[in-house]
Design an enzyme around this catalytic site. Sequence first.
Site, mmCIF file in Angstrom:
data_model
loop_
_atom_site.group_PDB
_atom_site.id
_atom_site.type_symbol
_atom_site.label_atom_id
_atom_site.label_comp_id
_atom_site.label_asym_id
_atom_site.label_seq_id
_atom_site.Cartn_x
_atom_site.Cartn_y
_atom_site.Cartn_z
ATOM 1 N N LYS A 96 0.856 -1.192 0.000
ATOM 2 C CA LYS A 96 0.000 0.000 0.000
ATOM 3 C C LYS A 96 0.889 1.239 0.000
ATOM 4 C CE LYS A 96 -4.077 -1.953 2.161
ATOM 5 N NZ LYS A 96 -3.693 -3.292 1.703
ATOM 6 N N ASP A 130 -1.709 -2.093 -4.042
ATOM 7 C CA ASP A 130 -3.098 -2.215 -3.585
ATOM 8 C C ASP A 130 -3.823 -0.882 -3.736
ATOM 9 O OD1 ASP A 130 -2.734 -4.841 -2.790
ATOM 10 O OD2 ASP A 130 -2.543 -4.377 -0.656
ATOM 11 N N GLN A 162 -11.372 -1.014 -8.281
ATOM 12 C CA GLN A 162 -12.516 -1.420 -7.444
ATOM 13 C C GLN A 162 -13.816 -1.212 -8.227
ATOM 14 O OE1 GLN A 162 -11.189 1.654 -4.927
ATOM 15 N NE2 GLN A 162 -10.471 0.335 -3.278
ATOM 16 N N ARG A 183 -5.517 -5.800 -10.998
ATOM 17 C CA ARG A 183 -6.296 -6.728 -10.163
ATOM 18 C C ARG A 183 -7.680 -6.094 -10.016
ATOM 19 N NH1 ARG A 183 -4.543 -6.295 -4.409
ATOM 20 N NH2 ARG A 183 -3.018 -7.930 -4.777
ATOM 21 N N LYS A 186 -13.956 -5.841 -5.761
ATOM 22 C CA LYS A 186 -15.190 -5.048 -5.602
ATOM 23 C C LYS A 186 -14.919 -3.763 -4.827
ATOM 24 C CE LYS A 186 -18.364 -8.948 -5.805
ATOM 25 N NZ LYS A 186 -19.508 -9.632 -5.169
ATOM 26 N N ALA A 188 -13.186 -2.445 -0.693
ATOM 27 C CA ALA A 188 -13.351 -2.816 0.714
ATOM 28 C C ALA A 188 -13.591 -1.633 1.655
ATOM 29 C CB ALA A 188 -12.102 -3.578 1.175
ATOM 30 N N THR A 225 -11.825 -12.232 -6.325
ATOM 31 C CA THR A 225 -13.154 -12.332 -5.708
ATOM 32 C C THR A 225 -13.350 -13.717 -5.106
ATOM 33 O OG1 THR A 225 -15.536 -12.127 -6.117
ATOM 34 C CG2 THR A 225 -14.252 -13.038 -7.916
ATOM 35 N N HIS A 226 -14.249 -13.782 -4.094
ATOM 36 C CA HIS A 226 -14.666 -15.093 -3.567
ATOM 37 C C HIS A 226 -16.091 -15.382 -4.000
ATOM 38 C CE1 HIS A 226 -12.050 -12.874 -0.773
ATOM 39 N NE2 HIS A 226 -11.339 -13.977 -0.854
ATOM 40 N N ARG A 287 -11.663 -5.106 8.164
ATOM 41 C CA ARG A 287 -12.305 -5.032 6.836
ATOM 42 C C ARG A 287 -12.838 -6.408 6.411
ATOM 43 N NH1 ARG A 287 -8.110 -1.254 5.759
ATOM 44 N NH2 ARG A 287 -6.851 -2.791 4.645
ATOM 45 N N ARG A 288 -12.109 -7.464 6.813
ATOM 46 C CA ARG A 288 -12.610 -8.814 6.481
ATOM 47 C C ARG A 288 -13.891 -9.107 7.268
ATOM 48 N NH1 ARG A 288 -8.863 -7.517 3.705
ATOM 49 N NH2 ARG A 288 -10.649 -6.852 2.534
HETATM 50 C C1 LIG Z 1 -6.662 -10.989 -3.744
HETATM 51 C C2 LIG Z 1 -7.500 -9.842 -3.260
HETATM 52 C C3 LIG Z 1 -6.940 -8.583 -3.177
HETATM 53 C C4 LIG Z 1 -7.707 -7.495 -2.775
HETATM 54 N N1 LIG Z 1 -7.175 -6.237 -2.803
HETATM 55 C C5 LIG Z 1 -7.957 -5.174 -2.517
HETATM 56 C C6 LIG Z 1 -7.480 -3.836 -2.686
HETATM 57 O O1 LIG Z 1 -6.341 -3.592 -3.083
HETATM 58 N N2 LIG Z 1 -8.337 -2.817 -2.379
HETATM 59 C C7 LIG Z 1 -9.631 -3.038 -1.952
HETATM 60 O O2 LIG Z 1 -10.377 -2.081 -1.726
HETATM 61 N N3 LIG Z 1 -10.086 -4.309 -1.770
HETATM 62 C C8 LIG Z 1 -9.295 -5.354 -2.041
HETATM 63 N N4 LIG Z 1 -9.794 -6.634 -1.892
HETATM 64 C C9 LIG Z 1 -11.074 -6.844 -1.170
HETATM 65 C C10 LIG Z 1 -12.262 -6.770 -2.104
HETATM 66 O O3 LIG Z 1 -12.427 -5.451 -2.553
HETATM 67 C C11 LIG Z 1 -13.564 -7.226 -1.397
HETATM 68 O O4 LIG Z 1 -13.792 -6.406 -0.301
HETATM 69 C C12 LIG Z 1 -13.528 -8.670 -0.930
HETATM 70 O O5 LIG Z 1 -12.828 -9.488 -1.800
HETATM 71 C C13 LIG Z 1 -14.949 -9.214 -0.799
HETATM 72 O O6 LIG Z 1 -15.581 -9.186 -2.051
HETATM 73 P P1 LIG Z 1 -15.948 -10.490 -2.905
HETATM 74 O O7 LIG Z 1 -15.579 -10.217 -4.309
HETATM 75 O O8 LIG Z 1 -15.324 -11.687 -2.318
HETATM 76 O O9 LIG Z 1 -17.533 -10.532 -2.918
HETATM 77 P P2 LIG Z 1 -18.675 -10.384 -1.806
HETATM 78 O O10 LIG Z 1 -19.916 -10.063 -2.541
HETATM 79 O O11 LIG Z 1 -18.241 -9.474 -0.692
HETATM 80 O O12 LIG Z 1 -18.737 -11.833 -1.233
HETATM 81 C C14 LIG Z 1 -19.157 -12.941 -2.013
HETATM 82 C C15 LIG Z 1 -19.015 -14.203 -1.190
HETATM 83 O O13 LIG Z 1 -17.627 -14.424 -0.922
HETATM 84 C C16 LIG Z 1 -17.429 -14.912 0.387
HETATM 85 N N5 LIG Z 1 -16.672 -13.906 1.160
HETATM 86 C C17 LIG Z 1 -16.411 -12.630 0.795
HETATM 87 N N6 LIG Z 1 -15.655 -12.010 1.728
HETATM 88 C C18 LIG Z 1 -15.467 -12.909 2.707
HETATM 89 C C19 LIG Z 1 -14.784 -12.858 3.933
HETATM 90 N N7 LIG Z 1 -14.164 -11.775 4.353
HETATM 91 N N8 LIG Z 1 -14.800 -13.981 4.678
HETATM 92 C C20 LIG Z 1 -15.415 -15.104 4.255
HETATM 93 N N9 LIG Z 1 -16.081 -15.202 3.102
HETATM 94 C C21 LIG Z 1 -16.107 -14.124 2.341
HETATM 95 C C22 LIG Z 1 -18.807 -15.121 0.972
HETATM 96 O O14 LIG Z 1 -19.197 -16.432 0.679
HETATM 97 C C23 LIG Z 1 -19.645 -14.137 0.204
HETATM 98 O O15 LIG Z 1 -20.997 -14.497 0.154
HETATM 99 C C24 LIG Z 1 -9.056 -7.716 -2.359
HETATM 100 C C25 LIG Z 1 -9.614 -8.976 -2.439
HETATM 101 C C26 LIG Z 1 -8.879 -10.030 -2.902
HETATM 102 C C27 LIG Z 1 -9.531 -11.372 -3.032
#
Ligand SMILES: Cc1cc2nc3c(=O)[nH]c(=O)nc-3n(C[C@H](O)[C@H](O)[C@H](O)COP(=O)(O)OP(=O)(O)OC[C@H]3O[C@@H](n4cnc5c(N)ncnc54)[C@H](O)[C@@H]3O)c2cc1C
Length: 305
Positions: A96, A130, A162, A183, A186, A188, A225-226, A287-288
């Site tokens: 960062k 990031d 984002q 990258r 969505k 955070a 994304t997850h 944030r998580r």
């Molecule tokens: C590799 C990586 C790098 C990232 N870098 C940045 C960055 O530089 N800047 C930034 O603003 N954000 C960053 N993020 C965070 C991102 O912006 C989201 O806040 C985060 O990934 C949750 O969004 P989602 O796409 O998983 O979907 P969501 O709609 O939030 O979640 C979809 C599903 O994923 C699962 N899930 C999501 N989050 C969690 C969690 N914390 N614990 C358990 N299960 C979960 C759940 O099953 C949920 O229903 C990063 C994420 C990843 C994966």
Amino acid sequence: MLRATFIALSESRSLRSFAEKTALGQKLSSRFVAGLTVDDALHAAHAMNQLGLGVSVDNLGENVTNVDEARHSAQLYHQMLDRMAGEELNANVSLKLTHMGLDVNEKLAYEITSELVQHAARLSSFVRVDMEGSAYTQRTLDFVRRLHREPEYAGHVGAVIQSYLHRSQADVGQLVAERIRIRLCKGAYKEPPEIAFQQKAEVDGNYVKLMRMLLKSGVYHGIATHDEKMIRATIDFARRENISAEAFEFQMLYGIRRDLQQKLIKEGWRCRVYIPFGTEWYPYLMRRLAERPANAIFILKNLFR
Ligand SMILES: Cc1cc2nc3c(=O)[nH]c(=O)nc-3n(C[C@H](O)[C@H](O)[C@H](O)COP(=O)(O)OP(=O)(O)OC[C@H]3O[C@@H](n4cnc5c(N)ncnc54)[C@H](O)[C@@H]3O)c2cc1C
């Protein structure tokens, strides 16, 4: 409401300094943070590589308030890059800019980051910058574009976009035209409606639109994304457009949806895990929890195991 609460907690300095110093706090964070030291992070990186996953290691920290902290943090990244190369890991680093001193002295932050990208380039590695809250969006993208223009750095530094920000489509257009690796996530942070979509459906819709722009660009990007719906949309699009599994990678966070990470690898897709480590884990963990408040229960259960 819980999301807003955890985001507000992530900004509390007093809670942060209390939590980060206690052994209990460290135990609570261990599900999502690989440990406190470079060795801990490398140990986790080896374990992920053995499962077929790439990694990107993040030395946790943000908003440093003096030059020494910024330099110390960069030092750990230099060590990390050398160790990764020496141990032949499939690994790169994420950082960062506010951890590299952006709030303290912009020129110095550029110098520190530039030295790191130069080091990564020498080792054929990669530095992902990031994306932080919207106060930093423009400056962060300007930094990455400037670094990418340095002849020997191109391809060794990348940005994050984002999908919750209204501006992101224009940013993707510009970065892709310059062949900068992105990258896509969505987002955070808590952002106001004037600049960010507030509804999940809108954020997701924009995510899919941007993902398609990235996959069509011919540049190697990360789809972070997850969300199984986003992953399904990416796979469907790649198949429809004959985009190979080597042309991009999925990315997920350490400790989250490990089942899905393995499933993607087994199906032949690439997946990289973002491994955070270090003593300054508190804002990251909050944030998580904001993304999924149920994690708080999960973490507490772990504590009693
Ligand atoms: C590799 C990586 C790098 C990232 N870098 C940045 C960055 O530089 N800047 C930034 O603003 N954000 C960053 N993020 C965070 C991102 O912006 C989201 O806040 C985060 O990934 C949750 O969004 P989602 O796409 O998983 O979907 P969501 O709609 O939030 O979640 C979809 C599903 O994923 C699962 N899930 C999501 N989050 C969690 C969690 N914390 N614990 C358990 N299960 C979960 C759940 O099953 C949920 O229903 C990063 C994420 C990843 C994966």
